[in-house]
Design an enzyme around this catalytic site. Structure first.
Site, PDB file in Angstrom:
ATOM      1  N   SER A  45       2.546   3.358  -9.750  1.00  0.00           N
ATOM      2  CA  SER A  45       2.884   4.533 -10.083  1.00  0.00           C
ATOM      3  C   SER A  45       3.975   4.405 -11.088  1.00  0.00           C
ATOM      4  O   SER A  45       4.110   3.344 -11.486  1.00  0.00           O
ATOM      5  CB  SER A  45       3.537   5.184  -8.775  1.00  0.00           C
ATOM      6  N   ASP A  60      -1.292   5.378 -11.063  1.00  0.00           N
ATOM      7  CA  ASP A  60      -1.260   6.165 -10.015  1.00  0.00           C
ATOM      8  C   ASP A  60      -0.360   7.488 -10.564  1.00  0.00           C
ATOM      9  O   ASP A  60       0.785   7.346 -10.898  1.00  0.00           O
ATOM     10  CB  ASP A  60      -0.802   5.609  -8.824  1.00  0.00           C
ATOM     11  N   GLY A 115       2.996  10.041   2.170  1.00  0.00           N
ATOM     12  CA  GLY A 115       3.989   9.741   3.156  1.00  0.00           C
ATOM     13  C   GLY A 115       3.621   9.440   4.612  1.00  0.00           C
ATOM     14  O   GLY A 115       2.300   9.201   4.958  1.00  0.00           O
ATOM     15  N   LYS A 156       2.123  13.342   8.100  1.00  0.00           N
ATOM     16  CA  LYS A 156       1.003  14.243   7.592  1.00  0.00           C
ATOM     17  C   LYS A 156       0.268  15.364   8.445  1.00  0.00           C
ATOM     18  O   LYS A 156      -0.057  16.130   7.799  1.00  0.00           O
ATOM     19  CB  LYS A 156      -0.313  13.290   7.257  1.00  0.00           C
ATOM     20  N   GLY A 195      -3.224  10.172  -0.250  1.00  0.00           N
ATOM     21  CA  GLY A 195      -2.277  10.520   0.844  1.00  0.00           C
ATOM     22  C   GLY A 195      -3.301  10.088   1.950  1.00  0.00           C
ATOM     23  O   GLY A 195      -3.254  10.688   3.090  1.00  0.00           O
ATOM     24  N   ASN A 209      -6.724   6.010  -1.514  1.00  0.00           N
ATOM     25  CA  ASN A 209      -5.384   5.682  -1.707  1.00  0.00           C
ATOM     26  C   ASN A 209      -4.426   5.139  -0.679  1.00  0.00           C
ATOM     27  O   ASN A 209      -4.327   6.151   0.390  1.00  0.00           O
ATOM     28  CB  ASN A 209      -4.622   6.626  -2.695  1.00  0.00           C
ATOM     29  N   ARG A 251       3.822  -0.084   2.773  1.00  0.00           N
ATOM     30  CA  ARG A 251       5.189  -0.064   3.109  1.00  0.00           C
ATOM     31  C   ARG A 251       5.704  -0.295   4.320  1.00  0.00           C
ATOM     32  O   ARG A 251       6.575  -1.074   4.686  1.00  0.00           O
ATOM     33  CB  ARG A 251       5.719   1.314   2.578  1.00  0.00           C
ATOM     34  N   ARG A 302      12.215 -16.318   1.605  1.00  0.00           N
ATOM     35  CA  ARG A 302      10.640 -16.445   2.006  1.00  0.00           C
ATOM     36  C   ARG A 302      10.215 -16.800   3.247  1.00  0.00           C
ATOM     37  O   ARG A 302       9.172 -16.678   3.534  1.00  0.00           O
ATOM     38  CB  ARG A 302      10.419 -18.075   1.127  1.00  0.00           C
TER      39      ARG A 302
HETATM   40  P1  13P Z   1      -0.213   7.512   1.280  1.00  0.00           P
HETATM   41  O1  13P Z   1       1.192   7.908   1.445  1.00  0.00           O
HETATM   42  O2  13P Z   1      -0.960   8.200   2.529  1.00  0.00           O
HETATM   43  O3  13P Z   1      -0.315   6.007   1.552  1.00  0.00           O
HETATM   44  O4  13P Z   1      -0.986   7.864   0.118  1.00  0.00           O
HETATM   45  C1  13P Z   1      -0.674   7.017  -1.116  1.00  0.00           C
HETATM   46  C2  13P Z   1      -1.504   7.752  -2.540  1.00  0.00           C
HETATM   47  O5  13P Z   1      -1.981   8.690  -2.610  1.00  0.00           O
HETATM   48  C3  13P Z   1      -0.813   7.169  -3.562  1.00  0.00           C
HETATM   49  O6  13P Z   1      -1.510   7.940  -4.922  1.00  0.00           O
HETATM   50  O1  G3H Z   2       1.636   9.001  -4.459  1.00  0.00           O
HETATM   51  C1  G3H Z   2       2.460   8.348  -4.671  1.00  0.00           C
HETATM   52  C2  G3H Z   2       2.783   6.768  -4.261  1.00  0.00           C
HETATM   53  O2  G3H Z   2       2.642   6.596  -2.989  1.00  0.00           O
HETATM   54  C3  G3H Z   2       3.574   6.087  -4.928  1.00  0.00           C
HETATM   55  O3  G3H Z   2       4.676   6.523  -4.716  1.00  0.00           O
HETATM   56  O4  G3H Z   2       6.130   7.371  -6.572  1.00  0.00           O
HETATM   57  O5  G3H Z   2       7.308   6.123  -4.724  1.00  0.00           O
HETATM   58  O6  G3H Z   2       5.917   4.741  -6.203  1.00  0.00           O
HETATM   59  P1  G3H Z   2       5.969   6.259  -5.765  1.00  0.00           P
HETATM   60 ZN    ZN Z   3      -1.288   9.985  -4.401  1.00  0.00          ZN
END
Ligand code: 13P
Ligand code: G3H
Ligand code: ZN
Length: 309
Positions: free
Chosen positions: A50, A82, A181, A184, A212, A254, A260, A281
């Site tokens: 992203s 992304d 996130g 959902k 998502g 995705n 995370r 490590r």
């Molecule tokens: P999640 O938050 O469901 O993992 O979705 C990630 C996403 O769509 C990144 O573009």
């Molecule tokens: O859709 C978003 C992704 O989960 C990336 O999240 O913008 O916090 O890196 P971010």
């Molecule tokens: Zn996304």
């Protein structure tokens, strides 16, 4: 094998009815964890960054790590931007060697989304790069844009057809009930598979992308919470629904949140179990291994892209 675009992998996914995992990357351990899994499963894989990830890790470091992954493996690997917020960010990534970019114009009007997407498509295609666009709005919090759950705008199949024809984008992210996130769904997890079917009928040759799409794996949430975390009521898209989507024309799925949770859970656990330890490590190794385990599960059991390299 050199870095690839998503063209060939998507063609195979549509011909054979499986999906390709697109995993968000932010640092070396995450990249290695994903790549180890994809290589073990002999699966194509998409690494995506992203604009926040690029800001954090820095684009040159990211590209060098991706190049190292390519050198070490025999699988097709694409590097994708992304949620590109604007033309300039897409251009920066294309110029840096990304093989695919997303221009996320979903926050704009239909006509403005077409306009910005066309501009990115023109620049990208001249340089052999492919473009993902988005139509419709996901529920929940998406980067800086707040879309109330009640305002979730599902993708309109007729608009999808017009959008793809007018922009020339290579793949399309759609809104059928997923959101970004760890939160959902309040009640039962449900996706509008009927809308997906209609979209596939209107644009059968366009690869479809699901954002998502983390499962918010309960075991990972539990590890976080048992070791000092506070993530109550988290809920994602169950494996069965994602597996059905993989077989119903979704080509790219995705995943960020599950990675995370995997990483944070293992770090929390290692730190809680050995408070006297301060060698990074010692907690990053189990974190990386957990990412590999989660990604292998998705590739093998959910997306079914094992041996599709
Ligand atoms: P999640 O938050 O469901 O993992 O979705 C990630 C996403 O769509 C990144 O573009
Ligand atoms: O859709 C978003 C992704 O989960 C990336 O999240 O913008 O916090 O890196 P971010
Ligand atoms: Zn996304």
């Amino acid at each position: 094998m050199p870095l690839v675009t998503t063209k060939e992998m998507f063609k195979k996914s549509m011909d054979e009815g499986f999906a390709i995992g697109a995993f968000n990357v932010n640092n070396m351990e995450i990249i290695q964890g994903i790549i180890d899994a994809a290589q073990k499963q002999n699966s194509p894989v998409i690494l995506q960054a992203s604009s926040g990830a690029i800001k954090y890790a820095r684009i040159k470091y990211l590209m060098k790590m991706v190049e190292a992954a390519v050198e070490e493996t025999t699988i097709p690997i694409a590097i994708h931007l992304d949620h590109g917020p604007d033309f300039e960010t897409c251009k920066e990534c294309i110029d840096a060697g990304f093989t695919s970019v997303m221009i996320d114009g979903s926050k704009y009007s239909f006509e403005e989304n077409i306009e910005i997407t066309k501009k990115v498509v023109e620049y990208a295609h001249e340089r052999g790069v492919v473009v993902e666009a988005e139509l419709g709005q996901l529920a929940g919090v998406e980067d800086d844009v707040n879309v109330a759950e009640s305002d979730a705008k599902y993708t309109d199949p007729d608009q999808a057809k017009e959008f793809v024809e007018r922009t020339g984008c290579d793949s399309l992210a759609i809104a059928i009930g997923t959101s970004h996130g760890a939160y959902k769904f309040k009640g039962e997890a449900k996706l509008r598979m009927d809308i997906l079917k209609e979209i596939k009928e209107k644009i059968p040759n366009t690869p479809i992308v699901l954002h998502g799409a983390s499962t918010v794996i309960p075991e990972l949430v539990e590890t976080c919470n048992k070791n000092g975390g506070d993530i109550p009521g988290a809920k994602g898209v169950p494996d069965e629904i994602l597996n059905l989507a993989s077989k119903s024309g979704v080509s790219k799925i995705n995943v960020d949140t599950d990675l995370r949770l995997a990483m944070t859970g293992e770090i929390r656990k290692a730190m809680a179990e050995k408070p006297s330890e301060f060698d990074p490590r010692k907690y990053l190794t189990p974190a990386r291994e957990k990412i590999t385990e989660v990604v292998e599960h998705k590739i093998r059991d959910v997306f079914e892209s094992t041996n599709k390299a």
